[in-house]
Design a protein around this motif. Structure first.
Motif, PDB file in Angstrom:
ATOM      1  N   PHE A  46      -2.046  36.984  17.698  1.00 34.61           N
ATOM      2  CA  PHE A  46      -2.318  35.578  17.661  1.00 34.61           C
ATOM      3  C   PHE A  46      -3.609  35.126  18.400  1.00 34.61           C
ATOM      4  N   ILE A  49      -6.533  36.632  16.816  1.00 32.83           N
ATOM      5  CA  ILE A  49      -6.863  35.363  15.261  1.00 32.83           C
ATOM      6  C   ILE A  49      -7.739  34.334  15.152  1.00 32.83           C
ATOM      7  N   TYR A  55     -11.521  32.360  11.101  1.00 28.24           N
ATOM      8  CA  TYR A  55     -10.766  31.455  11.658  1.00 28.24           C
ATOM      9  C   TYR A  55     -11.736  30.812  12.148  1.00 28.24           C
ATOM     10  N   GLY A 168      -4.573  21.991  16.708  1.00 25.34           N
ATOM     11  CA  GLY A 168      -4.731  23.062  16.178  1.00 25.34           C
ATOM     12  C   GLY A 168      -3.950  23.869  15.142  1.00 25.34           C
ATOM     13  N   SER A 169      -3.192  22.701  14.148  1.00 26.58           N
ATOM     14  CA  SER A 169      -2.568  21.958  12.948  1.00 26.58           C
ATOM     15  C   SER A 169      -0.960  22.841  13.312  1.00 26.58           C
ATOM     16  N   SER A 170      -0.952  22.882  13.724  1.00 27.56           N
ATOM     17  CA  SER A 170       0.440  23.840  14.520  1.00 27.56           C
ATOM     18  C   SER A 170       1.301  23.160  13.286  1.00 27.56           C
ATOM     19  N   ASN A 173       2.117  23.828   9.946  1.00 23.46           N
ATOM     20  CA  ASN A 173       3.252  24.856   9.569  1.00 23.46           C
ATOM     21  C   ASN A 173       4.857  24.695   9.505  1.00 23.46           C
ATOM     22  N   TYR A 213      -7.241  33.460   6.542  1.00 26.18           N
ATOM     23  CA  TYR A 213      -5.550  34.707   6.460  1.00 26.18           C
ATOM     24  C   TYR A 213      -5.463  35.930   6.119  1.00 26.18           C
ATOM     25  N   THR A 220      -5.253  40.015  11.104  1.00 20.77           N
ATOM     26  CA  THR A 220      -3.707  38.583  10.394  1.00 20.77           C
ATOM     27  C   THR A 220      -3.203  40.035   9.420  1.00 20.77           C
ATOM     28  N   PHE A 223      -0.957  41.291  12.431  1.00 20.59           N
ATOM     29  CA  PHE A 223      -0.153  40.706  12.860  1.00 20.59           C
ATOM     30  C   PHE A 223       0.813  39.620  11.703  1.00 20.59           C
ATOM     31  N   MET A 259       1.574  33.042   3.542  1.00 20.14           N
ATOM     32  CA  MET A 259       1.542  34.681   4.029  1.00 20.14           C
ATOM     33  C   MET A 259       2.982  35.383   3.363  1.00 20.14           C
ATOM     34  N   GLU A 289       4.880  33.400   5.801  1.00 22.15           N
ATOM     35  CA  GLU A 289       4.585  31.724   6.896  1.00 22.15           C
ATOM     36  C   GLU A 289       3.903  31.101   5.835  1.00 22.15           C
ATOM     37  N   SER A 291       0.559  27.818   5.993  1.00 22.65           N
ATOM     38  CA  SER A 291      -0.069  27.186   6.284  1.00 22.65           C
ATOM     39  C   SER A 291      -0.737  25.761   5.582  1.00 22.65           C
ATOM     40  N   LYS A 293      -2.415  22.728   4.121  1.00 24.87           N
ATOM     41  CA  LYS A 293      -3.561  22.186   4.300  1.00 24.87           C
ATOM     42  C   LYS A 293      -3.587  20.155   3.943  1.00 24.87           C
TER      43      LYS A 293
HETATM   44  N1  TRP Z   1      -1.171  27.048  13.076  1.00 22.90           N
HETATM   45  C1  TRP Z   1      -2.371  27.435  12.546  1.00 22.90           C
HETATM   46  C2  TRP Z   1      -2.179  27.740  11.174  1.00 22.90           C
HETATM   47  O1  TRP Z   1      -1.601  27.513  10.237  1.00 22.90           O
HETATM   48  C3  TRP Z   1      -2.338  28.830  13.339  1.00 22.90           C
HETATM   49  C4  TRP Z   1      -0.665  29.953  12.918  1.00 22.90           C
HETATM   50  C5  TRP Z   1       0.194  29.954  12.883  1.00 22.90           C
HETATM   51  C6  TRP Z   1      -1.699  31.105  12.395  1.00 22.90           C
HETATM   52  N2  TRP Z   1       0.832  30.669  12.285  1.00 22.90           N
HETATM   53  C7  TRP Z   1      -0.885  31.385  11.320  1.00 22.90           C
HETATM   54  C8  TRP Z   1      -2.832  31.475  11.546  1.00 22.90           C
HETATM   55  C9  TRP Z   1      -1.024  33.040  10.615  1.00 22.90           C
HETATM   56  C10 TRP Z   1      -2.924  32.624  11.015  1.00 22.90           C
HETATM   57  C11 TRP Z   1      -1.998  32.972  10.815  1.00 22.90           C
HETATM   58  O2  TRP Z   1      -3.249  27.999  10.587  1.00 22.90           O
END
Ligand code: TRP
Length: 329
Positions: A46, A49, A55, A168-170, A173, A213, A220, A223, A259, A289, A291, A293
């Motif tokens: 991460f 990334i 990114y 970090g735009s957490s 998620n 992503y 990524t 990851f 993702m 996951e 993310s 926007k």
């Molecule tokens: N919160 C950030 C985002 O969504 C960081 C992140 C969390 C992220 N999980 C991720 C980035 C998975 C890339 C892939 O961008």
């Protein structure tokens, strides 16, 4: 079954990761929870990334903070002393900018990074205390809710004001409903006049979002696939990561990047300690996951419903990312 793994079986079968696999991979569509990403290898990936050329998120937010840190701190402090709390601080690489500004504002500052990773917090503490002697670091090893509760119960900063960083735009998620719950939980531990600094990634060109992503170097992808490697290691499963493809999708309806891990062929995967055989059809995915926007309207709606009032906001020239300062009502 090997003799050495036998004594571990009951512990494995009732572990949190086993529950994730039992719940997430036996339902349709298949899902896994994002916390599974962050073992030691995943946390390192991460960090990688955040430095990728595609990114833009981390870099853009850092530019905004570098430019406006003094203004942010002055607005949050309102003429008093400020202490800084950070949700999901990790190794706190962007926080230095705001701590610097707080030191310039008031001479010293207490910083409470909250994270579930003790090793990340220790790394942050060691680095910050050697680089910035004016900063006192008080790590809180806990999830956000519990960490905020501990910070509030300590009650040390009553004379001053608190600034909670959630960058970090957490927040993206979480689903919209969960995001609102998180912000309400934060608000519940604050006093009127304390503030929240929220960083969110904005809706933009789809190609650019997808590239962020699904980078060319495949970091990524690695990851994402690391969850399979982790499940193999911790649950003695036999996923072949090469038979899954990393996929980033734009979901227009929900305004989110998704993702997935796509099975490239029909296959079976065994998780023997759980007595489980998982079947994948060709093209079937595990959703790992989201993310989300954002638009200004969305963020303002969230902040308002969570009990905050927008004080000021800052963006980069291209409006890729926005940082909002909101005051607890
Ligand atoms: N919160 C950030 C985002 O969504 C960081 C992140 C969390 C992220 N999980 C991720 C980035 C998975 C890339 C892939 O961008």
């Amino acid at each position: 079954m090997s003799a050495i793994s036998l004594p571990r079986l009951p512990a494995i079968a009732s572990s949190a990761i086993a529950m994730e696999v039992l719940n997430g991979l036996t339902e349709c569509p298949k899902t896994l929870s994002p916390w599974l990403f962050y073992d030691q290898a995943g946390s390192r990936l991460f960090e990688a990334i955040t430095e990728l050329p595609e990114y833009y998120v981390t870099r853009t937010e850092r530019q905004i903070l570098a430019k406006h840190a003094a203004e942010i701190v002055a607005a949050a402090a309102g003429g008093r002393d400020l202490s800084i709390i950070e949700l999901g601080a990790g190794t706190a690489t962007k926080t230095g900018l705001l701590l610097d500004a707080a030191v310039a504002h008031q001479g010293t500052v207490i910083y409470y990074p909250i994270d579930v990773s003790e090793t990340a917090l220790e790394e942050a503490r060691t680095r910050l205390e050697s680089e910035m002697p004016e900063v006192t670091v008080e790590p809180i090893v806990a999830d956000y809710t519990e960490g905020m509760r501990q910070n509030n119960a300590a009650g040390i900063d009553r004379a001053g004001r608190r600034l909670v960083l959630y960058i970090g735009s957490s927040i993206g998620n979480f689903s919209p409903a969960d995001a609102l719950e998180v912000l309400r939980g934060v608000r519940a531990q604050l006093s009127p006049g304390d503030s929240l600094l929220l960083g969110t990634d904005m809706v933009k060109d789809t190609e650019m979002l997808l590239a962020a992503y699904d980078d060319a170097a495949g970091v990524t992808a690695k990851f994402n696939k690391n969850v399979l490697v982790r499940i193999n290691r911790e649950l003695d499963a036999n996923f072949n990561p090469y038979l899954f493809r990393h996929q980033a999708r734009w979901n227009e309806q929900h305004s989110r990047i998704e993702m997935h891990l796509e099975s490239v062929l029909a296959q079976k995967v065994a998780v023997r300690p759980l007595d489980l055989e998982l079947r994948f059809s060709r093209g079937e995915t595990i959703h790992t996951e989201n993310s989300y926007k954002f638009t200004d309207e969305r963020v303002l709606g969230l902040l308002t419903r969570a009990g905050f009032k927008l004080r000021q906001q800052w963006s980069d020239d291209q409006q890729w990312f926005t940082v909002y300062l909101a005051v607890a009502n």
